[in-house]
Design a protein around this motif. Sequence first.
Motif, mmCIF file in Angstrom:
data_model
loop_
_atom_site.group_PDB
_atom_site.id
_atom_site.type_symbol
_atom_site.label_atom_id
_atom_site.label_comp_id
_atom_site.label_asym_id
_atom_site.label_seq_id
_atom_site.Cartn_x
_atom_site.Cartn_y
_atom_site.Cartn_z
ATOM 1 N N SER A 131 0.914 -1.082 -0.006
ATOM 2 C CA SER A 131 -0.114 -0.326 0.079
ATOM 3 C C SER A 131 0.844 1.151 0.122
ATOM 4 C CB SER A 131 -0.932 -0.205 1.292
ATOM 5 O OG SER A 131 -1.925 1.076 1.145
ATOM 6 N N VAL A 132 0.512 2.334 -0.554
ATOM 7 C CA VAL A 132 1.195 3.623 -0.473
ATOM 8 C C VAL A 132 0.131 4.566 -0.643
ATOM 9 C CG1 VAL A 132 1.244 3.605 -3.353
ATOM 10 C CG2 VAL A 132 2.936 4.870 -2.007
ATOM 11 N N ALA A 133 0.517 5.729 -0.049
ATOM 12 C CA ALA A 133 -0.225 7.085 -0.195
ATOM 13 C C ALA A 133 0.363 8.183 -0.078
ATOM 14 C CB ALA A 133 -1.297 6.896 1.114
ATOM 15 N N CYS A 134 -0.070 9.438 -0.579
ATOM 16 C CA CYS A 134 1.002 10.661 -0.778
ATOM 17 C C CYS A 134 0.104 11.948 -0.489
ATOM 18 C CB CYS A 134 1.675 10.718 -1.762
ATOM 19 S SG CYS A 134 0.637 11.026 -3.524
ATOM 20 N N SER B 158 -3.978 15.346 3.559
ATOM 21 C CA SER B 158 -3.548 16.038 2.329
ATOM 22 C C SER B 158 -2.466 16.853 2.576
ATOM 23 C CB SER B 158 -4.626 17.240 1.723
ATOM 24 O OG SER B 158 -4.832 18.125 2.992
ATOM 25 N N ASP B 159 -2.019 17.114 3.688
ATOM 26 C CA ASP B 159 -0.685 17.765 4.047
ATOM 27 C C ASP B 159 0.333 16.703 4.198
ATOM 28 O OD1 ASP B 159 -1.483 17.115 6.500
ATOM 29 O OD2 ASP B 159 -1.248 19.062 7.395
ATOM 30 N N GLY B 160 0.038 15.487 4.350
ATOM 31 C CA GLY B 160 0.936 14.490 4.914
ATOM 32 C C GLY B 160 1.407 14.282 6.031
ATOM 33 N N ALA B 161 0.856 15.295 7.113
ATOM 34 C CA ALA B 161 1.223 15.107 8.234
ATOM 35 C C ALA B 161 0.437 13.975 9.295
ATOM 36 C CB ALA B 161 0.978 16.631 9.277
ATOM 37 N N LYS B 162 -0.864 13.877 9.058
ATOM 38 C CA LYS B 162 -1.561 12.978 9.721
ATOM 39 C C LYS B 162 -1.720 11.492 8.887
ATOM 40 C CE LYS B 162 -4.644 15.820 12.557
ATOM 41 N NZ LYS B 162 -6.203 15.984 12.716
ATOM 42 N N LEU B 163 -1.260 10.467 9.361
ATOM 43 C CA LEU B 163 -1.055 9.159 8.677
ATOM 44 C C LEU B 163 -1.754 8.159 9.566
ATOM 45 C CD1 LEU B 163 2.825 8.996 8.054
ATOM 46 C CD2 LEU B 163 1.036 9.940 6.542
ATOM 47 N N VAL B 164 -2.364 7.168 8.741
ATOM 48 C CA VAL B 164 -2.928 5.978 9.337
ATOM 49 C C VAL B 164 -2.746 4.864 8.787
ATOM 50 C CG1 VAL B 164 -5.238 6.362 8.052
ATOM 51 C CG2 VAL B 164 -5.297 5.116 10.090
ATOM 52 N N SER C 120 -0.395 8.684 13.075
ATOM 53 C CA SER C 120 0.568 9.435 13.310
ATOM 54 C C SER C 120 0.318 10.975 13.052
ATOM 55 C CB SER C 120 1.791 9.072 12.613
ATOM 56 O OG SER C 120 3.074 10.145 12.657
ATOM 57 N N THR C 121 0.888 11.843 13.757
ATOM 58 C CA THR C 121 0.587 13.168 13.606
ATOM 59 C C THR C 121 1.643 13.868 13.258
ATOM 60 O OG1 THR C 121 0.797 13.671 15.870
ATOM 61 C CG2 THR C 121 -1.337 13.030 14.997
ATOM 62 N N ASN C 122 2.836 13.302 13.036
ATOM 63 C CA ASN C 122 4.123 13.999 12.285
ATOM 64 C C ASN C 122 4.839 13.111 11.302
ATOM 65 O OD1 ASN C 122 4.890 11.590 13.807
ATOM 66 N ND2 ASN C 122 5.742 12.793 15.768
ATOM 67 N N SER C 123 4.145 13.076 10.539
ATOM 68 C CA SER C 123 4.518 12.433 9.246
ATOM 69 C C SER C 123 5.213 11.345 9.448
ATOM 70 C CB SER C 123 5.299 13.370 8.433
ATOM 71 O OG SER C 123 4.529 14.533 8.124
ATOM 72 N N GLY C 124 4.855 10.300 10.296
ATOM 73 C CA GLY C 124 5.165 8.987 10.516
ATOM 74 C C GLY C 124 6.524 8.982 11.359
ATOM 75 N N VAL C 125 6.956 9.978 12.040
ATOM 76 C CA VAL C 125 7.990 9.798 13.204
ATOM 77 C C VAL C 125 7.721 9.144 14.063
ATOM 78 C CG1 VAL C 125 9.596 11.220 14.569
ATOM 79 C CG2 VAL C 125 9.039 12.045 12.340
ATOM 80 N N SER C 126 6.682 9.275 14.761
ATOM 81 C CA SER C 126 5.989 8.380 15.901
ATOM 82 C C SER C 126 4.470 7.980 15.724
ATOM 83 C CB SER C 126 6.070 9.383 17.296
ATOM 84 O OG SER C 126 5.295 10.502 17.084
ATOM 85 N N TRP C 127 4.293 6.624 16.267
ATOM 86 C CA TRP C 127 2.894 6.294 16.067
ATOM 87 C C TRP C 127 2.145 6.107 17.254
ATOM 88 C CZ3 TRP C 127 1.005 5.534 11.129
ATOM 89 C CH2 TRP C 127 2.009 5.906 10.011
ATOM 90 N N THR C 128 0.832 5.931 17.463
ATOM 91 C CA THR C 128 -0.033 5.479 18.466
ATOM 92 C C THR C 128 -1.056 4.647 18.032
ATOM 93 O OG1 THR C 128 0.129 7.962 19.090
ATOM 94 C CG2 THR C 128 -1.763 6.467 19.916
ATOM 95 N N GLU C 129 -1.043 3.418 18.956
ATOM 96 C CA GLU C 129 -1.892 2.308 18.774
ATOM 97 C C GLU C 129 -3.431 2.875 18.929
ATOM 98 O OE1 GLU C 129 -2.549 -1.376 21.553
ATOM 99 O OE2 GLU C 129 -0.483 -1.620 20.354
ATOM 100 N N ARG C 130 -3.954 2.583 18.000
ATOM 101 C CA ARG C 130 -5.451 2.698 18.010
ATOM 102 C C ARG C 130 -6.489 1.470 17.580
ATOM 103 N NH1 ARG C 130 -5.676 8.021 20.121
ATOM 104 N NH2 ARG C 130 -4.467 9.539 18.667
ATOM 105 N N SER D 262 4.706 15.565 -2.100
ATOM 106 C CA SER D 262 5.871 15.634 -1.479
ATOM 107 C C SER D 262 6.183 14.710 -0.335
ATOM 108 C CB SER D 262 6.061 17.205 -1.072
ATOM 109 O OG SER D 262 5.127 17.187 0.064
ATOM 110 N N LYS D 263 5.108 14.405 0.413
ATOM 111 C CA LYS D 263 5.206 13.412 1.430
ATOM 112 C C LYS D 263 4.705 12.236 1.037
ATOM 113 C CE LYS D 263 5.436 16.624 4.907
ATOM 114 N NZ LYS D 263 5.084 17.382 6.264
ATOM 115 N N VAL D 264 5.369 10.963 1.250
ATOM 116 C CA VAL D 264 4.838 9.824 1.028
ATOM 117 C C VAL D 264 4.927 8.667 1.954
ATOM 118 C CG1 VAL D 264 4.866 7.937 -1.018
ATOM 119 C CG2 VAL D 264 5.458 10.259 -1.539
ATOM 120 N N ILE D 265 3.870 7.687 2.103
ATOM 121 C CA ILE D 265 4.104 6.615 3.040
ATOM 122 C C ILE D 265 3.736 5.320 2.234
ATOM 123 C CG2 ILE D 265 1.674 7.008 3.798
ATOM 124 C CD1 ILE D 265 2.656 5.771 6.478
ATOM 125 N N ALA D 266 4.624 4.555 2.553
ATOM 126 C CA ALA D 266 4.555 3.185 1.749
ATOM 127 C C ALA D 266 4.643 1.786 2.842
ATOM 128 C CB ALA D 266 5.428 2.865 0.605
#
Length: 221
Positions: free
Chosen positions: A29-32, A74-80, A91-101, A37-41
């Motif tokens: 899976s991938v999203a940007c 849309s800004d790439g800051a909040k990830l799921v 994550s609320t910091n582009s993937g630097v840290s994560w919270t279990e939900r 500019s910001k991508v998560i895979a």
Amino acid sequence: MLFRSGQINRSTDSGATWEQVESVRPWISVACSSDGSKVIAAAQGGLLYVSIDSGATWTARATKRKWVSVATSSDGAKLVAAVQGGFIYTSTNSGVSWTERAASRNWSAVASSSSGTKLVATVAQGRIYVSSDSGATWQAKASTRNWLNVASSTSGTRLLAAVGTGQIFYSRDSGSTWSAADSARNWRALYLTGSGTRAYAADFGKKLYRSSDSGENWTAL
């Protein structure tokens, strides 16, 4: 972004040309962000990888898990990110840290509104879950089915969800209620435009279908 032969490839000219930007892994899976500019895979059974330079360089994040789906604001800051047979992480910091939900379930897909506030997640042989607080709390919606994929409009109001070898369901109230549409097919990929008016769905190995009314009616292309 494009997966091919286990690689991630990117295009900076609307798909005219492609270049490899990441190594061979079991990408799933991938999203940007909206500006690309910001991508998560996610590598299934591996790590999450994030890029803040449109995929030119990547950084491994989170712990090795059976990741199955990722989405971003849309800004790439909040990830799921969802784990098959595990938890959902935000994550609320582009993937630097994560919270279990959420609880441990057989998650199959996640989608996010542009703000990252409204989230939707599907469970294989389970239900659809929605969140209106960036994943802090979740409510079960729809009936138990083999939910395979989900898509969200930018507002998070209009949603689509596909059942494997079943129908497509649409919602126009952020997932509170769902209605079945089209015939039972082997649905795979789903796409919903920003406004949520136009939608596309792929019948695996067969045709691509298009909707111009938020998923209520579909036409084969």
